[in-house]
Write a protein that holds these residues in place. Structure first.
Motif, PDB file in Angstrom:
ATOM      1  N   THR A 139      35.349  22.138   0.799  1.00  0.00           N
ATOM      2  CA  THR A 139      36.013  23.070   0.546  1.00  0.00           C
ATOM      3  C   THR A 139      37.436  22.348  -0.307  1.00  0.00           C
ATOM      4  OG1 THR A 139      35.436  24.760   1.650  1.00  0.00           O
ATOM      5  CG2 THR A 139      37.597  25.348   1.042  1.00  0.00           C
ATOM      6  N   LEU A 140      37.949  21.357   0.713  1.00  0.00           N
ATOM      7  CA  LEU A 140      39.273  20.742   0.507  1.00  0.00           C
ATOM      8  C   LEU A 140      38.980  19.597  -1.067  1.00  0.00           C
ATOM      9  CD1 LEU A 140      41.878  19.443   1.246  1.00  0.00           C
ATOM     10  CD2 LEU A 140      40.762  17.466   2.382  1.00  0.00           C
ATOM     11  N   VAL A 141      37.576  19.103  -1.273  1.00  0.00           N
ATOM     12  CA  VAL A 141      37.425  18.455  -2.325  1.00  0.00           C
ATOM     13  C   VAL A 141      37.561  19.300  -3.689  1.00  0.00           C
ATOM     14  CG1 VAL A 141      35.926  16.964  -3.616  1.00  0.00           C
ATOM     15  CG2 VAL A 141      36.326  16.728  -1.271  1.00  0.00           C
ATOM     16  N   ARG A 142      37.036  20.662  -3.388  1.00  0.00           N
ATOM     17  CA  ARG A 142      36.730  21.467  -4.477  1.00  0.00           C
ATOM     18  C   ARG A 142      38.250  21.792  -4.792  1.00  0.00           C
ATOM     19  NH1 ARG A 142      35.759  26.104  -3.866  1.00  0.00           N
ATOM     20  NH2 ARG A 142      35.055  26.354  -1.620  1.00  0.00           N
ATOM     21  N   ARG A 143      39.231  22.062  -3.942  1.00  0.00           N
ATOM     22  CA  ARG A 143      40.454  22.667  -4.265  1.00  0.00           C
ATOM     23  C   ARG A 143      41.313  21.372  -4.798  1.00  0.00           C
ATOM     24  NH1 ARG A 143      42.405  25.752   1.052  1.00  0.00           N
ATOM     25  NH2 ARG A 143      44.217  26.414  -0.709  1.00  0.00           N
ATOM     26  N   THR A 144      40.972  20.331  -4.418  1.00  0.00           N
ATOM     27  CA  THR A 144      41.899  19.114  -4.885  1.00  0.00           C
ATOM     28  C   THR A 144      41.361  18.548  -6.216  1.00  0.00           C
ATOM     29  OG1 THR A 144      41.820  18.307  -2.440  1.00  0.00           O
ATOM     30  CG2 THR A 144      42.399  16.759  -4.398  1.00  0.00           C
ATOM     31  N   LEU A 145      40.333  18.911  -6.547  1.00  0.00           N
ATOM     32  CA  LEU A 145      39.850  18.603  -7.898  1.00  0.00           C
ATOM     33  C   LEU A 145      40.288  19.658  -8.827  1.00  0.00           C
ATOM     34  CD1 LEU A 145      36.041  17.567  -7.506  1.00  0.00           C
ATOM     35  CD2 LEU A 145      37.661  16.122  -8.173  1.00  0.00           C
ATOM     36  N   LEU A 146      40.162  20.868  -8.482  1.00  0.00           N
ATOM     37  CA  LEU A 146      40.951  22.126  -9.318  1.00  0.00           C
ATOM     38  C   LEU A 146      42.365  21.727  -9.503  1.00  0.00           C
ATOM     39  CD1 LEU A 146      40.324  24.516 -10.750  1.00  0.00           C
ATOM     40  CD2 LEU A 146      40.886  25.872  -8.743  1.00  0.00           C
ATOM     41  N   ALA A 147      43.188  21.274  -8.423  1.00  0.00           N
ATOM     42  CA  ALA A 147      44.608  21.101  -8.416  1.00  0.00           C
ATOM     43  C   ALA A 147      44.843  20.152  -9.432  1.00  0.00           C
ATOM     44  CB  ALA A 147      45.238  21.092  -7.296  1.00  0.00           C
ATOM     45  N   HIS A 148      43.833  19.110  -9.376  1.00  0.00           N
ATOM     46  CA  HIS A 148      44.385  17.895 -10.587  1.00  0.00           C
ATOM     47  C   HIS A 148      44.064  18.496 -11.812  1.00  0.00           C
ATOM     48  CE1 HIS A 148      44.364  14.056 -12.236  1.00  0.00           C
ATOM     49  NE2 HIS A 148      43.082  13.989 -12.758  1.00  0.00           N
ATOM     50  N   HIS A 149      42.930  19.072 -12.151  1.00  0.00           N
ATOM     51  CA  HIS A 149      42.450  19.680 -13.359  1.00  0.00           C
ATOM     52  C   HIS A 149      43.708  20.554 -13.794  1.00  0.00           C
ATOM     53  CE1 HIS A 149      40.048  21.072 -16.519  1.00  0.00           C
ATOM     54  NE2 HIS A 149      40.473  22.146 -16.243  1.00  0.00           N
TER      55      HIS A 149
END
Length: 251
Positions: A135-145
């Motif tokens: 979940t952390l990775v998903r949200r982090t990738l989205l925040a960068h995008h």
């Protein structure tokens, strides 16, 4: 008149699966096999096999297994706190998102679903931690995008979360089967002396059975069948379901 029925009850069983959405979490699950110039990295399957073995040895009154369970539980709690801290840091970043924008979760259109064959609670706790990381990775990738964080921050969050899990697996990888019981330790026999020479002396409260993991099994002191190494439990991964152990009376 008393009823005389023979109740042939079997084990309780449950089918459990895990769904992962990111390649980062999938790599943690798989680990890495050794090849020329590259050392192996334990994955979740290896960790689960070790925790299954430790639990079985703790049930056979092995104080070193009890010691390992306590250490792994403490490591799990530290990793859980670390993952929560990373998540809370990210939540503060999310506050920068304009209120006019509604952003849903980013989910993989083709996630991987894995069956879980786990015989220890410490195994399940690690899987829960892996889902938090996913979940952390998903949200982090989205925040960068969406330009909420830069690439350096994104990579740092992802790497810090992975380090928590790999550090946990490293703790499990250090476990070695001692092959002794508390009776051996009390008698100070040859097996006990060999174990002490290899692994040191467990803390006194663990040696006395006073301090055990909250997930430690009941101790079986009669009719126990020794297990020499983790190979005997590796075959558990081939079973088709998860057995839910019912509580037993203490010996």
């Amino acid at each position: 008149m008393a009823d005389h029925y023979q109740l042939n009850l079997g084990s309780l069983r449950s089918s459990i699966t895990l769904t992962l959405h990111t390649h980062h979490a999938a790599r943690i699950w798989q680990g890495r096999t050794a090849r020329e110039g590259v050392h192996s990295i334990m994955g979740m399957a290896g960790y689960i096999s070790v925790t299954n073995l430790i639990k079985q040895m703790a049930a056979q009154d092995d104080p070193y297994a009890d010691w390992a369970m306590v250490q792994l539980e403490e490591k799990l709690m530290q990793a859980k706190a670390g993952m929560l801290d990373l998540t809370q840091q990210f939540d503060r970043i999310r506050q920068d998102l304009p209120t006019q924008i509604d952003m849903s979760d980013n989910l993989n259109i083709h996630p991987v679903t894995l069956p879980l064959y786990i015989g220890s609670q410490l195994g399940f706790l690690a899987v829960y931690l892996l889902t938090d990381y996913d979940t952390l990775v998903r949200r982090t990738l989205l925040a960068h995008h969406t330009a909420l964080i830069g690439r350096i921050d994104m990579e740092a969050w992802i790497d810090d979360g992975a380090h928590l899990l790999r550090s946990l697996f490293g703790q499990a990888q250090r476990y070695r089967h001692a092959g002794v019981t508390r009776d051996d330790m009390a008698a100070n026999n040859a097996r006990a002396c060999a174990a002490v020479e290899k692994f040191g002396v467990p803390p006194q409260d663990i040696l006395a059975g006073i301090r055990r993991s909250q997930f430690a099994p009941p101790i079986i002191r009669h009719g126990a069948v020794p297990v020499d190494d983790a190979d005997a439990l590796a075959e558990e991964a081939g079973e088709s379901s998860v057995t839910v152990d019912e509580p037993e009376d203490e010996a």
